[in-house]
Motif scaffolding. Structure first.
Motif, PDB file in Angstrom:
ATOM      1  N   ASP A 122      23.880  68.091  70.216  1.00 22.67           N
ATOM      2  CA  ASP A 122      24.003  68.176  71.791  1.00 22.67           C
ATOM      3  C   ASP A 122      23.695  66.743  72.442  1.00 22.67           C
ATOM      4  O   ASP A 122      23.039  65.859  72.126  1.00 22.67           O
ATOM      5  N   TRP A 123      24.692  66.390  73.667  1.00 24.00           N
ATOM      6  CA  TRP A 123      24.637  65.182  74.339  1.00 24.00           C
ATOM      7  C   TRP A 123      23.382  64.737  74.575  1.00 24.00           C
ATOM      8  O   TRP A 123      23.015  63.812  74.813  1.00 24.00           O
ATOM      9  N   MET A 124      22.529  65.826  75.153  1.00 25.76           N
ATOM     10  CA  MET A 124      21.362  65.653  75.868  1.00 25.76           C
ATOM     11  C   MET A 124      20.430  64.879  74.961  1.00 25.76           C
ATOM     12  O   MET A 124      19.616  64.205  75.073  1.00 25.76           O
ATOM     13  N   GLU A 135      32.865  54.934  74.292  1.00 32.74           N
ATOM     14  CA  GLU A 135      33.216  54.859  75.607  1.00 32.74           C
ATOM     15  C   GLU A 135      32.489  53.859  76.595  1.00 32.74           C
ATOM     16  O   GLU A 135      32.854  53.100  77.332  1.00 32.74           O
ATOM     17  N   HIS A 136      31.095  53.495  75.827  1.00 33.67           N
ATOM     18  CA  HIS A 136      30.357  52.743  76.702  1.00 33.67           C
ATOM     19  C   HIS A 136      31.069  51.205  76.523  1.00 33.67           C
ATOM     20  O   HIS A 136      30.619  50.107  77.004  1.00 33.67           O
ATOM     21  N   TYR A 157      21.161  61.422  73.810  1.00 32.74           N
ATOM     22  CA  TYR A 157      20.767  60.589  74.715  1.00 32.74           C
ATOM     23  C   TYR A 157      19.327  60.376  74.644  1.00 32.74           C
ATOM     24  O   TYR A 157      18.723  59.263  75.062  1.00 32.74           O
ATOM     25  N   ASN A 158      18.601  61.402  74.473  1.00 35.60           N
ATOM     26  CA  ASN A 158      17.102  61.296  74.262  1.00 35.60           C
ATOM     27  C   ASN A 158      16.590  60.315  73.176  1.00 35.60           C
ATOM     28  O   ASN A 158      15.804  59.326  73.390  1.00 35.60           O
ATOM     29  N   ALA A 218      17.701  49.361  83.034  1.00 29.94           N
ATOM     30  CA  ALA A 218      18.531  50.927  82.826  1.00 29.94           C
ATOM     31  C   ALA A 218      17.937  51.199  81.534  1.00 29.94           C
ATOM     32  O   ALA A 218      18.247  50.523  80.525  1.00 29.94           O
ATOM     33  N   VAL A 219      17.470  52.404  81.412  1.00 38.36           N
ATOM     34  CA  VAL A 219      17.141  52.727  80.006  1.00 38.36           C
ATOM     35  C   VAL A 219      17.891  53.131  79.078  1.00 38.36           C
ATOM     36  O   VAL A 219      17.885  52.910  77.900  1.00 38.36           O
ATOM     37  N   ILE A 220      19.132  53.823  79.606  1.00 36.58           N
ATOM     38  CA  ILE A 220      20.139  53.941  78.718  1.00 36.58           C
ATOM     39  C   ILE A 220      20.892  52.873  78.021  1.00 36.58           C
ATOM     40  O   ILE A 220      21.114  52.627  76.806  1.00 36.58           O
ATOM     41  N   THR A 221      21.068  51.841  79.013  1.00 34.93           N
ATOM     42  CA  THR A 221      21.650  50.450  78.676  1.00 34.93           C
ATOM     43  C   THR A 221      20.876  49.874  77.646  1.00 34.93           C
ATOM     44  O   THR A 221      21.300  49.282  76.648  1.00 34.93           O
ATOM     45  N   ASN A 266      29.516  48.881  82.700  1.00 28.31           N
ATOM     46  CA  ASN A 266      28.480  48.381  82.408  1.00 28.31           C
ATOM     47  C   ASN A 266      28.235  47.321  81.619  1.00 28.31           C
ATOM     48  O   ASN A 266      27.080  46.867  81.127  1.00 28.31           O
ATOM     49  N   ILE A 292      17.277  56.837  74.518  1.00 30.65           N
ATOM     50  CA  ILE A 292      16.372  56.264  75.425  1.00 30.65           C
ATOM     51  C   ILE A 292      14.912  55.992  74.628  1.00 30.65           C
ATOM     52  O   ILE A 292      14.452  54.834  74.960  1.00 30.65           O
TER      53      ILE A 292
END
Lengths: 141, 405
Positions: A19-21, A111-112, A24-25, A74-77, A119, A28
């Motif tokens: 899962d993408w979420m 993609e980033h 990303y968790n 930014a936390v994802i960055t 970004n 983070i």
């Protein structure tokens, strides 16, 4: 550890999640382990340009290896920044210049790095490689 | 109220999944999706009518020319221009504004002269005027807005007394949603004899425009923000100005007689349309604006206002929510930030949940500076958005906030 081994390790860490979420968790959480840039380097001179979020990057050259520290607002960055640092920090300039960071593609974060994303992580990779190139040139003198 | 379910069926791009989730498209202030009839119009043009306009004696050229000029007449009627030659086709709002800044700007401006804008302009209605002022060693006058994002009319009046040569104002702010009182601002400017350009990029899809009632001297908009194709837009200008203004680009089509020492220029509107235009996009724009007219501006505004009120109320229930722009007159644009969550983080997670929003400074960096934020998350609605989509959007924000807290 060699950068290829670290990159393989990162791929396996992300492979645990579909899962993408969840991915990303994890990202983070990883961001929280970023080797923090010294406050005196957190200046405009150390800002990576082209980022929607701010990224500060610093590098030092010790015993033939490049060590990076960084921060982002930014936390994802910051999570992605930390992945790059894990992969490249403590490596020789030659190894940093040689690797293509294919792991970002395999964990679905490529993609980033595309030039259309605003970004600036592409700029960050370029900056890290530039540091490696400069240290290599200086060491050659 | 419009029949939103039927309208949605016309938009193929809305019926797709991103990352396994149904797409919820809330980036309409950047560009809207296109209905099937607009897409078909482009294909039909290239299948049946393609040829260069205004030049050929042959059948296809005449057919294409007729279609192109009919689009001009339709758009003139839609915004109630006095004459169809007051409709200049451009590449979009940005080119329309640049045309006026360059042509009228250099006609009216002398050393030390001023241009008056507002502090909420999109960069495209700021930078051309700023550069014009720099060129003439003049000054760009900027009208303040208050903490709700409402233009300070008293400040505007005060700045008018400094005798700017041109006034340029956004009808609707793309970053804050504020609807400026342009009718009043135009009246005040005209009292001082100053021409006014209205940047209608954000209004053409949402509210009926009557350029004669507004009495604006120029009105600029793009097709792509109103369900039409990219690469086409309009500059409306009053005849009296367009006749005085020198051409902006030079080349074919815009000339009358040419020899190696001099050229006489074509009549309006062709004087401002050098080169082969984007014919198919102009035809697509006509189809898109007919679609808008058919639904009816009153219906569109009513639906979008209801979405705006509903979304605002739901967003305000979220802890640490800060909405930028709460003007009493506001269009369906909501700019917000939650606590210290970076807009990039929020936008990235919403994207992975199938929701398209805009993050960043929205090409209005001075607006972000005024609120002292690096950027915001912006949701902007169109006629095809639904209340269910807003519910999903709100749930996604809550989920993302929990992850980012």
């Amino acid at each position: 550890m060699k950068t290829e081994e670290i990159q393989a390790q990162i791929i396996s860490e992300f492979a645990a999640f579909d899962d993408w979420m969840d991915k990303y968790n994890l990202l983070i959480e990883m961001g929280k382990d970023t080797p923090m840039i010294d406050a005196r380097f957190k200046t405009n001179n150390h800002l990576i340009s082209g980022c929607q979020s701010k990224v500060w990057l610093h590098a030092e050259y010790v015993d033939g290896k490049v060590f990076f520290t960084a921060d982002s607002d930014a936390v994802i960055t910051k999570g992605i920044v930390n992945l790059l640092i894990r992969a490249l920090s403590g490596q020789s300039p030659d190894d940093i210049l040689a690797t293509d960071l294919g792991f970002l593609d395999q964990i679905g974060l490529k993609e980033h790095l595309s030039p259309t994303r605003s970004n600036g992580l592409l700029s960050m990779v370029q900056q890290m490689k530039l540091y490696a190139k400069v240290f290599k040139l200086k060491a050659g003198n | 109220m419009p029949d939103v379910a039927s309208i949605r069926k016309l938009f193929p791009a809305l019926h797709q999944e991103v990352y396994g989730k149904p797409l919820i498209y809330l980036d309409n202030a950047a560009t809207t999706q296109k209905p099937q009839q607009v897409i078909d119009r482009l294909v039909d043009y290239y299948s049946q009518e393609n040829s260069n306009i205004h030049r050929g004696v042959h059948h296809l050229s005449q057919k294409a020319t007729l279609a192109y000029e009919s689009a001009r007449v339709f758009i003139a009627g839609l915004i109630n221009a006095n004459h169809s030659h007051e409709i200049i086709f451009t590449r979009g709002t940005t080119e329309s504004i640049n045309l006026v800044a360059s042509s009228l700007g250099n006609l009216l401006m002398q050393q030390g002269d001023k241009v008056l804008i507002t502090a909420m302009e999109h960069h495209s209605n700021l930078v051309p005027w700023q550069q014009l002022c720099i060129k003439h060693r003049g000054e760009l006058l900027v009208t303040r807005f208050d903490e709700t994002g409402t233009t300070d009319l008293n400040h505007f009046k005060e700045l008018l007394t400094r005798k700017p040569k041109i006034v340029a104002i956004a009808h609707i702010s793309n970053a804050l949603g504020t609807i400026n009182p342009i009718q009043e601002m135009i009246r005040l400017s005209h009292e001082q004899g100053i021409p006014v350009l209205v940047d209608g990029a954000q209004s053409i899809a949402h509210s009926a425009i009557d350029v004669q009632q507004l009495d604006c001297d120029f009105f600029a908009f793009s097709a792509h923000k109103a369900y039409g194709p990219m690469g086409a837009g309009v500059l409306y200008g009053k005849t009296k100005w367009l006749e005085k203004m020198p051409p902006y680009h030079f080349g074919g089509e815009m000339v009358d007689k040419v020899n190696f020492t001099e050229t006489t220029f074509n009549i309006l509107p062709f004087k401002f349309e050098a080169g082969t235009p984007n014919v198919e996009a102009v035809l697509g724009m006509e189809t898109a604006l007919k679609f808008v007219k058919e639904i009816g501006y009153e219906n569109i505004t009513a639906h979008e206002d209801a979405l705006l009120r509903y979304a605002t109320q739901k967003l305000m229930e979220i802890e640490d929510m800060k909405i930028f722009g709460s003007s009493p007159h506001k269009a369906a644009v909501i700019s917000f930030q939650i606590g210290n969550i970076h807009p990039f983080d929020m936008g990235t997670l919403l994207d992975k949940m199938g929701i398209a929003v805009r993050t960043g400074h929205h090409c209005a960096q001075p607006v972000m500076d005024a609120f002292d934020v690096p950027g915001t998350v912006r949701a902007s609605f169109a006629v095809y958005n639904t209340f269910q989509e807003i519910d999903t959007f709100i749930a996604a924000i809550k989920k993302a906030s929990a992850m980012l807290a």
